[in-house]
Design a protein around this motif. Structure first.
Motif: not given
Length: 592
Positions: A530-534
């Motif tokens: 989720a961190t990488h996606a954002f």
């Protein structure tokens, strides 16, 4: 002179009470390394939101990493976060964040309070909204049943080149710019800035004539205008998006004696009456015009109501309230194409302007679902919510093995990834809706095949990017911009798909299984993706950043840039009108 320390990988600027904005901006634009701004307790700078907005333009144009150290926090820290700047209470806190790994992850792993509605993690600072109604997203539970609006267009993702960092033209110190940082230690800082990067309306009158068509356009544009966003956004309107205009023109001669240049936005040329938005007088400095129109108090979305720009040369003593109908006063002009794109599958007869507005201002499918503001806005907002809920699960699980809380957060994540029309395939029958049904009516991912209706945010964005490329006159620059965006969308899709997989597993696990130590690894994996996606991800092999949604959000905004050309009168007839502008201004002056 402003105190500074250029040792090491950072430039540290110490802002004292007597320092001025011009000196600070000059010191910043001369930098190629990340900048840390330390505010003294009584500093006069950065006490107003517009100062952060101006600095944000500098950061974006120069591709600078800018971090604040603000002792005491409070209102100034909130303004910094709202405009996408990380802020720390002390240098020690910043050093600790750097020492513990990527700055973004340092804050993501902080424990959220075990409350039903998780608070927004401070490190990511997705754009603050200005809600007109309560932000609580736990209404009285309702069973899942959401009608699907008709799809607006068939999606055909284009074949596009691989991602390369975009090249932006340099600007003067008053409005500045951005370039890649390749070294690995600095890339960690870039990761945070990617996560975080990311005031009135002039006279509006109705002119009873239309502008003539442009004759053969000069080969060289004199500059451009760019629609910018103050980010004072609301979940219930398109305010705060494309509510500002940056004018940058070059090789402009000084106006004649007793004359001034005046800038105007105009409504679409297919409207019977032309709506005018006065941007105000602009001055020429060394052949350059550089001016920022900060918008009105309502942060009105200007791209939604205007598509043309006009610069006139008129009386400096009595400012006009509308452009003169006399074409001899018109100097520079530009417009977004409003002609339907002539391709067989353009059944809705969309123009370049239509596709641009769907991305950045208003989209018909979203409007049916009461989601104002365009696709770029909601893709950003919903991706940030997935990150928020993913980051809130660790604390309650580690503190008390609160498996019900973990399960609820996983369901919320699936609601936003799938969309309420399709999430039933991933949650137990009868699972109540724990999110705002309106905000989750469209999913981030395609989970029901290419005919999914309504289409996912990702596919819908690709559809309109494809539409821009199919318009006549699509430039090589536009092709590169769209190609870069689609490449990064592929990154985000892969990461969010893994988040969905982890959430599916969590929802299916029993209470006993959720209490096992292995659950922590699953929560960590969901959070990482989720961190990488954002935010994006640093490639450990190259030290370069693979972009995430914050990068996409900024690049999509840069599509709203309009080339400006010298005005050449066409042959179309103009309906002349009485010039009441000066009379109106004189009457107002007499009343005063």
């Amino acid at each position: 002179m402003m105190k500074r320390n250029d040792n090491g990988d950072f430039c540290i600027l110490y802002v004292e009470p007597d320092d001025d904005k011009t000196s600070l901006l000059q010191a910043i634009v001369d930098q190629k390394k990340p900048v840390v701004i330390m505010l003294a307790d009584q500093a006069r700078l950065f006490q107003r939101p517009e100062e952060f907005v101006e600095l944000k333009h500098v950061k974006r144009q120069r591709d600078l990493t800018i971090i604040f150290v603000i002792p005491g926090g409070g209102r100034v820290t909130r303004m910094a976060n709202r405009n996408g700047f990380p802020a720390y209470a002390s240098m020690e806190a910043l050093v600790q964040a750097l020492a513990s790994g990527p700055l973004a992850r340092q804050h993501v792993l902080s424990r959220a309070p075990a409350a039903e509605q998780a608070s927004q993690p401070a490190a990511f600072s997705p754009r603050k909204t200005v809600p007109l109604v309560s932000e609580v997203e736990i209404p009285v539970p309702e069973m899942r049943s959401v009608s699907s609006p008709k799809r607006t267009a068939q999606l055909t993702p284009p074949t596009l080149p691989p991602l390369t960092p975009p090249t932006l033209p340099p600007l003067a110190p008053s409005q500045a710019a951005r370039g890649p940082i390749a070294r690995f230690p600095l890339a960690l800082v870039v990761l945070l800035i990617l996560a975080l990067a990311i005031a009135g309306l002039g006279s509006s009158l109705m002119l009873f004539h239309t502008l003539p068509d442009m004759a053969a356009a000069p080969a060289q544009a004199v500059g451009h205008i760019a629609f910018l966003s103050s980010e004072q956004v609301s979940e219930n309107s398109s305010q705060g998006i494309d509510d500002q205009v940056l004018i940058e023109l070059n090789n402009i001669p000084a106006p004649a004696s007793q004359k001034s240049y005046y800038a105007w936005l105009l409504s679409d040329n297919n409207q019977a009456d032309t709506r005018v938005i006065a941007l105000g007088p602009v001055s020429v400095n060394g052949g350059h015009i550089r001016a920022l129109y900060k918008g009105d108090k309502q942060h009105t979305n200007l791209l939604q109501i205007a598509s043309r720009f006009l610069l006139t040369e008129e009386d400096a003593q009595v400012p006009p309230v509308a452009p003169s109908p006399d074409q001899s006063t018109w100097r520079y002009y530009g417009e977004f194409s409003q002609n339907p794109i002539n391709i067989p599958d353009n059944v809705n007869h969309y123009s370049y302007l239509d596709h641009l507005r769907h991305l950045l201002a208003a989209d018909p499918t979203l409007d049916q679902l009461e989601l104002p503001g365009g696709l770029n806005n909601w893709f950003y907002q919903n991706t940030s919510k997935v990150l928020e809920w993913s980051s809130s699960t660790r604390g309650p699980w580690e503190d008390s093995k609160d498996v019900e809380y973990v399960r609820r957060m996983a369901v919320r994540i699936l609601d936003y990834l799938d969309g309420l029309s399709f999430v039933a395939q991933d949650v137990p029958p009868g699972t109540p809706v724990l999110v705002n049904a309106r905000l989750a009516s469209i999913g981030l991912l395609e989970v029901a095949g290419p005919t999914q209706d309504p289409p996912s945010y990702m596919d819908h964005i690709v559809s309109h990017l494809n539409g821009l490329l199919q318009s006549p006159g699509a430039t090589a620059t536009l092709h590169k911009q769209a190609g870069d965006i689609v490449s990064v969308l592929d990154n985000v899709k892969a990461w969010l798909t893994q988040v969905r997989h982890d959430a599916q597993l969590l929802v299916k696990m029993s209470d006993d299984q959720l209490r096992q130590p292995g659950t922590l690894s699953l929560l960590n994996d969901m959070l990482d993706n989720a961190t990488h996606a954002f935010v994006g991800q640093v490639d450990p092999a190259t030290g370069k950043v693979r972009g995430g949604e914050t990068w996409i959000h900024t690049q999509m905004q840069q599509l709203a840039t309009l080339d400006i050309l010298p005005y050449v009168a066409g042959k179309s007839h103009i309906q002349m009108i009485p010039d009441m502008r000066h009379a109106t201004a004189l009457q107002s002056a007499q009343k005063r």
